[in-house]
Design a protein around this motif. Structure first.
Motif, PDB file in Angstrom:
ATOM      1  N   ASN A 126      24.403  14.361  46.047  1.00 19.27           N
ATOM      2  CA  ASN A 126      24.809  13.703  47.135  1.00 19.27           C
ATOM      3  C   ASN A 126      26.364  12.861  46.738  1.00 19.27           C
ATOM      4  OD1 ASN A 126      24.335  11.791  49.485  1.00 19.27           O
ATOM      5  ND2 ASN A 126      24.244   9.983  48.123  1.00 19.27           N
ATOM      6  N   CYS A 127      26.482  12.769  45.639  1.00 20.95           N
ATOM      7  CA  CYS A 127      27.944  12.250  45.276  1.00 20.95           C
ATOM      8  C   CYS A 127      28.700  12.839  44.192  1.00 20.95           C
ATOM      9  CB  CYS A 127      28.030  10.894  44.955  1.00 20.95           C
ATOM     10  SG  CYS A 127      27.186  10.202  43.291  1.00 20.95           S
TER      11      CYS A 127
ATOM     12  N   CYS B  32      24.015  14.908  40.689  1.00 19.79           N
ATOM     13  CA  CYS B  32      23.714  14.193  41.813  1.00 19.79           C
ATOM     14  C   CYS B  32      24.277  15.269  43.026  1.00 19.79           C
ATOM     15  CB  CYS B  32      24.289  13.028  42.229  1.00 19.79           C
ATOM     16  SG  CYS B  32      23.966  12.078  43.887  1.00 19.79           S
TER      17      CYS B  32
ATOM     18  N   CYS C 103      20.441   8.782  40.168  1.00 19.82           N
ATOM     19  CA  CYS C 103      21.907   8.773  40.256  1.00 19.82           C
ATOM     20  C   CYS C 103      22.479   7.202  39.897  1.00 19.82           C
ATOM     21  CB  CYS C 103      22.652   9.228  41.411  1.00 19.82           C
ATOM     22  SG  CYS C 103      24.471   9.230  41.308  1.00 19.82           S
TER      23      CYS C 103
ATOM     24  N   CYS D 132      25.219   6.654  43.081  1.00 20.92           N
ATOM     25  CA  CYS D 132      24.930   6.046  44.326  1.00 20.92           C
ATOM     26  C   CYS D 132      23.246   5.687  44.592  1.00 20.92           C
ATOM     27  CB  CYS D 132      24.843   7.127  45.363  1.00 20.92           C
ATOM     28  SG  CYS D 132      23.854   8.713  45.050  1.00 20.92           S
TER      29      CYS D 132
ATOM     30  N   ASN E  51      28.014  13.168  41.122  1.00 18.48           N
ATOM     31  CA  ASN E  51      28.122  12.393  39.843  1.00 18.48           C
ATOM     32  C   ASN E  51      27.005  13.195  38.977  1.00 18.48           C
ATOM     33  OD1 ASN E  51      28.533  10.106  37.851  1.00 18.48           O
ATOM     34  ND2 ASN E  51      26.615   9.068  38.743  1.00 18.48           N
TER      35      ASN E  51
HETATM   36 ZN   LIG Z   1      24.756  10.103  43.270  1.00 16.43          ZN
END
Ligand SMILES: [Zn+2]
Length: 143
Positions: A57-58, A55, A41, A44, A60
């Motif tokens: 996680n974030c 991603c 990513c 992040c 994106n």
């Molecule tokens: Zn990310």
């Protein structure tokens, strides 16, 4: 090589939970060049293998490729006596998980390594190779 062929290859990878998204089909091109790649990513920095287009996680969607090289640690392994459709002819084979720290790589060990020689914690590397029928894949060798 046409796109159709690439997509068929990715279907095979789908059985080991690869994402069959057009966005990550570059994975196959990289493999053809002898490189095993995951995605990272851009926002992040989280790394993914198998490669993901987005991603988790974030959330994106701007990802970049990174190459998996060097040795990982053998985290777990298991000898398969039953295989998914299309892999029956390969039996028995050993699936394994390598820990690279930020990410883990799931795959098969080199069939020339005796099962008895494998042990948790040993160093192994991920190498691009071809199956007996010429399909692109990768496997783990002693690192
Ligand atoms: Zn990310």
């Amino acid at each position: 090589m046409g796109n159709k062929e690439q997509d068929a290859r990715f279907k095979k990878f789908g059985t080991v939970s690869f994402t069959a998204l057009t966005k990550v089909n570059d994975f196959i091109d990289h493999l053809e060049e002898g490189k095993i790649t995951g995605t990272k990513c851009k926002r992040c920095g989280k790394t993914y293998f198998p490669p993901r287009a987005d991603c988790y996680n974030c959330f994106n969607s701007e990802m970049e490729w990174f190459e998996i090289h060097g040795a990982g640690k053998l985290l777990t392994f298991s000898r398969l006596q039953y295989a998914p459709v299309g892999f029956e002819g390969d039996l028995p084979y050993t699936i394994a998980l390598l820990d690279y720290g930020d990410y883990k790589v799931f795959g098969r060990t080199d069939p020339s390594i005796p099962y008895e020689k494998l042990s948790v914690g040993m160093a192994m590397k991920t190498v691009a190779t071809k199956t007996g029928n010429g399909q692109l894949t990768y496997m783990f060798q002693e690192g």
